[in-house]
Design a protein around this motif. Structure first.
Motif, PDB file in Angstrom:
ATOM      1  N   ASP A   1       0.803  -1.226   0.000  1.00  0.00           N
ATOM      2  CA  ASP A   1       0.000   0.000   0.000  1.00  0.00           C
ATOM      3  C   ASP A   1       0.835   1.275   0.000  1.00  0.00           C
TER       4      ASP A   1
ATOM      5  N   ARG B   1       2.605   2.271   2.439  1.00  0.00           N
ATOM      6  CA  ARG B   1       2.759   2.737   3.825  1.00  0.00           C
ATOM      7  C   ARG B   1       3.273   1.634   4.727  1.00  0.00           C
TER       8      ARG B   1
ATOM      9  N   ARG C   1      -9.504  -0.819   7.948  1.00  0.00           N
ATOM     10  CA  ARG C   1      -8.079  -0.486   8.054  1.00  0.00           C
ATOM     11  C   ARG C   1      -7.741   0.823   7.358  1.00  0.00           C
ATOM     12  N   TYR C   2      -8.382   1.067   6.207  1.00  0.00           N
ATOM     13  CA  TYR C   2      -8.037   2.263   5.423  1.00  0.00           C
ATOM     14  C   TYR C   2      -9.110   3.347   5.477  1.00  0.00           C
TER      15      TYR C   2
ATOM     16  N   ILE D   1     -10.667   4.555  -4.454  1.00  0.00           N
ATOM     17  CA  ILE D   1      -9.376   4.116  -3.926  1.00  0.00           C
ATOM     18  C   ILE D   1      -8.372   4.025  -5.063  1.00  0.00           C
TER      19      ILE D   1
END
Length: 853
Positions: free
Chosen positions: A568, A570, A619-620, A628
């Motif tokens: 991702d 990150r 989570r996001y 996205i």
């Protein structure tokens, strides 16, 4: 003062040698409490160390590595990287975990290497020479393979022998042209390594035009951090440039929640051991009141008395801690096997070596035992120090009535605090508040035990006239010794609460998963590679396999599924997957958080949208209707979210795209599995045989019927939680030791009373029944508290800790059968623990017992 010190040793330390039973039980309690966290610690270290050793061995001398997860690095970028002015050497690699035919569950790390460029990065040595000394070994034979000697010897393979690996194109046979000594990459995965020429690996594993990674060695003086940042800016989106050690950090981050939850569960056993030491030292203070009074009269200060009690507890804690460290090392060998299986199925394939007991681990066990014992002895030490010499020399003055009301109020306050703390935080972060809530709930329940015991005694008081003699005596004893019995009840309660909470959580999770797979897995058959159930194994199938499957008589529809792990940007990872939305909308029943699945899938297909798992959404922080960004070989793709579905198979989240859009964006021609739907009225067994005929020659494929696939999912689930059952059992054993110790101390304290009872006509059987009844009443009290606290803990596990750790929503299911079984087990354990003290009490001789003071 020397005489006083001698008297201290005589009156307080020498009884340790005489009270062998009490000392043994206390040391065993601490040892079991220490053994579990030590075992988990050693198993954790072994798993991570194995993965780290593998990463370091394969990385060699590389300073930076360039990769793109399963998407791969375009081969045309390699010359660009090699020509960078800061790069001294560059080496391309193909890196695959390949199943081995004829060896179920076995994987080989296959490296496709450029032998000529490899010498700057890694050393491969045959028995008599370096591989680089004769590169033609691999370059001139497309079937040549070098194998780690350790693996070859374990499986009876020799130079010249043949080994078949399962590749996306099917089984491929290779000839062993040399055996690698145990150095460099050959130690990765405990010696599970094979080397191919990079061109051969690209052909055989269907990776033409792609590289799994490129290793870089920088010129002297170059700053790896600055070079990595420059390369990231220069390279296309989706490529990662990092130090090789970052891969270990990523896996460690993935395992963090799993390891933390196991460690916290294991500390429950140590907390139970604390109650045991508290009870032991409290009894010791009561039994030695005259000795304490003599020492205080001779000039020993209150601080000195407290130090003596703490010193005795420290001896018990040190002995238990060291014994626990040794037991934990033995237990860790079984724990590491269970953890390795779970980690390999859920996170990353790993084969750790047996854990090794080190001086550091011994010190850890010693400190844990000392800390637990000193913490537990604080209350008894304070009680002993607070008594004046006159009080201590007066029989019975230490047996003060506990302040039940204040203790109960403190317990209620802690339960209220637990309710306030029980709120989930951000997904993927350590659920510290959840653990504090669990601790507050356990301590709150423990502080309520004196009030519960008094309530039980009061409830039985009107029945004293009609109850049998043993039951009446047990009720009276229960009321007189509330402090001692409350600690034993608390110890039992902690172990029982753990059993109830984990059983409830596992039962709820399993019921939720069963309902989910009943809705989500609707296909009649699923075809997949044999290695798909081992994390990291190359589980690809060529898309051209779909044509013969579609032509099988009786097959109505196919839903090819493909998943790849992407990063991702990150430091996290998630799965990007594809399926045929039209087929799934018609035949499947994807369980959506909100909305109608067929309508959502049809809309997503028409609009080029995605559906995401609940874990990904939490989570996001993504909701339906938002967009996205997904990394693709052609650059980031921004897609709208059409729906959110429940999923319990992936950690990190799952994004699913319709297959045509996935193929256009990713350019990946493979499938991971194929869901097969049959025509109405088709004979499943006949169609099964025709499917196997259509894929004949592919022994590496598994064809699972719907029921078998569901059973496989539940089997993996049960294996994942296998280690928690061992933790529950150990906590219950420690709790049983608490009741055993408390009851034995009660018998020793009441020798005179029991002797008088025998002298006035009580039979041995009545004395035996009295002590057993008291143990049973403690078991009943522990059951009442343990079930209540356990259900509170299960709510914290389900709605706070689990959600924050993994992002999964679990539906609460009250485990009626499990609670009945657990309470029956706890009551039986209490009675079994009381059997030994009861036998001792029944065997007392009246004359000797009456003389006892």
């Amino acid at each position: 003062m020397p005489r006083l010190r001698h008297l201290v040793a005589l009156l307080l330390l020498r009884p340790l040698r005489r009270e062998t039973f009490r000392v043994t039980v206390s040391v065993l309690g601490v040892a079991l409490g220490v053994a579990v966290p030590v075992a988990i610690h050693l198993a954790n270290e072994s798993v991570l160390s194995a993965f780290s050793r593998g990463v370091d061995a394969v990385a060699g001398r590389a300073e930076l590595t360039v990769h793109a997860g399963e998407l791969g690095v375009p081969e045309e970028l390699f010359p660009l990287l090699r020509a960078d002015p800061a790069v001294a050497h560059a080496s391309p690699l193909i890196e695959v975990l390949a199943p081995v035919q004829g060896m179920p569950g076995e994987l080989l790390l296959v490296l496709g290497v450029d032998v000529l460029s490899e010498r700057s990065f890694r050393d491969y040595r045959l028995a008599d020479r370096p591989v680089a000394a004769n590169p033609l070994t691999l370059l001139t034979d497309p079937e040549a393979l070098l194998l780690a000697r350790r693996f070859a010897e374990a499986h009876g393979l020799e130079v010249g022998g043949r080994l078949t690996l399962l590749t996306p194109a099917g089984p491929r046979a290779f000839r062993v042209r040399g055996l690698l000594t145990a150095e460099g990459p050959a130690v990765a995965l405990d010696g599970r390594l094979a080397i191919l020429d990079i061109a051969t690996a690209q052909v055989q594993f269907q990776k033409l035009g792609r590289l799994d990674r490129v290793d870089l060695l920088l010129k002297p003086g170059a700053d790896p951090v600055a070079i990595a940042a420059r390369l990231r800016a220069m390279l296309p989106a989706g490529l990662t440039v990092e130090r090789p050690a970052a891969r270990t950090t990523q896996v460690e981050a993935m395992l963090a929640s799993f390891r933390l939850n196991l460690t916290v569960l294991s500390l429950i056993a140590l907390l139970t051991g604390c109650f045991l030491v508290y009870n032991t030292m409290g009894i010791a203070v009561l039994r030695r009141r005259r000795s304490l009074g003599i020492l205080r009269a001779l000039g020993l200060s209150r601080r000195g008395v407290a130090a003596l009690v703490a010193g005795e507890a420290a001896l018990l804690g040190a002995a238990g801690g060291l014994l626990g460290a040794l037991a934990g090392a033995a237990l860790s060998r079984a724990a590491v096997t269970a953890m390795a299986r779970t980690v390999s199925q859920l996170y990353a394939f790993v084969r750790p070596e047996p854990p090794v007991l080190t001086a550091g681990t011994l010190a850890l066990g010693l400190l844990a035992g000392l800390a637990a014992a000193l913490l537990a002895a604080a209350g008894p030490a304070r009680l002993a120090a607070a008594v004046s010499p006159r009080e201590a020399l007066t029989p019975g003055t230490l047996l003060r009535r506990p302040r039940t009301g204040a203790t109960a109020a403190a317990g209620a306050a802690l339960l209220g605090l637990a309710a306030l703390l029980a709120r989930p935080g951000p997904i993927g972060t350590p659920p510290v508040e959840g653990y504090l809530a669990a601790l507050a709930a356990v301590l709150g329940g423990a502080l309520l035990s004196p009030a519960l015991l008094r309530a039980l005694a009061a409830a039985g008081r009107p029945l004293l006239q009609i109850l049998p003699v043993p039951a009446g005596l047990a009720l009276l004893s229960l009321r007189r010794a509330v402090r001692r019995n409350a600690v034993a009840t608390s110890a039992m309660m902690v172990g029982l609460a753990m059993l109830v909470s984990v059983s409830t959580m596992v039962r709820s999770f399993r019921a939720t998963v069963e309902a989910w797979i009943g809705q989500s897995i609707r296909a009649d058959f699923v075809l997949s590679p044999a290695g798909r159930y081992l994390k990291g194994a190359d589980g690809r199938l060529p898309a051209d396999l779909l044509r013969p499957l579609a032509a099988v008589e009786g097959v109505e529809a196919l839903d090819p599924f493909r998943s790849i792990r992407v990063e991702d940007g990150r430091g996290g990872r998630f799965l990007l997957a594809s399926g045929d939305f039209a087929v799934h909308a018609r035949y499947g029943r994807l369980l959506m958080v909100d909305g109608d699945a067929p309508a959502i899938l049809r809309g997503a297909r028409e609009e080029g949208a995605v559906v995401i798992s609940e874990t990904f959404a939490l989570r996001y922080g993504v909701r339906v209707g938002e967009r996205i960004n997904l990394p693709t070989p052609r650059g980031p793709a921004e897609l709208p979210v059409a729906g959110i579905f429940y999923d319990y198979t992936t950690e990190g989240g799952l994004v699913v795209i319709d297959r045509p859009l996935f193929t256009r964006l990713i350019g990946d021609p493979f499938v991971s599995s194929v869901a097969i739907y049959l025509k109405p009225g088709a004979d499943p067994e006949a169609v099964r045989r025709r499917i196997l005929d259509a894929v004949s020659g592919r022994e590496d494929l598994l064809l699972l019927a719907n029921r078998a696939l569901k059973a496989r999912v539940l089997e993996i689930f049960d294996q994942t939680f296998a280690i928690t059952y061992a933790l529950e059992l150990i906590a219950l054993i420690v709790a049983a030791l608490g009741i055993l110790n408390a009851q034995m101390a009660a018998v020793l304290e009441r020798q005179r009373e029991l002797g008088i009872l025998r002298a006035v006509g009580c039979s041995r059987r009545q004395v035996l029944a009295t002590v057993l009844t008291e143990a049973g009443l403690l078991g009943v009290a522990a059951n009442l508290l343990g079930v209540a606290v356990g259900l509170a803990l299960s709510a914290i596990l389900i709605y706070v800790i689990n959600v924050q750790s993994f992002g999964w929503s679990i539906q609460f299911h009250f485990p009626t059968r499990e609670v009945i079984q657990v309470t029956a087990l706890a009551l039986g354990t209490a009675l079994a623990a009381g059997a030994v003290p009861a036998s001792v009490a029944a065997a007392l001789r009246p004359v000797e017992a009456i003389r006892h003071e």
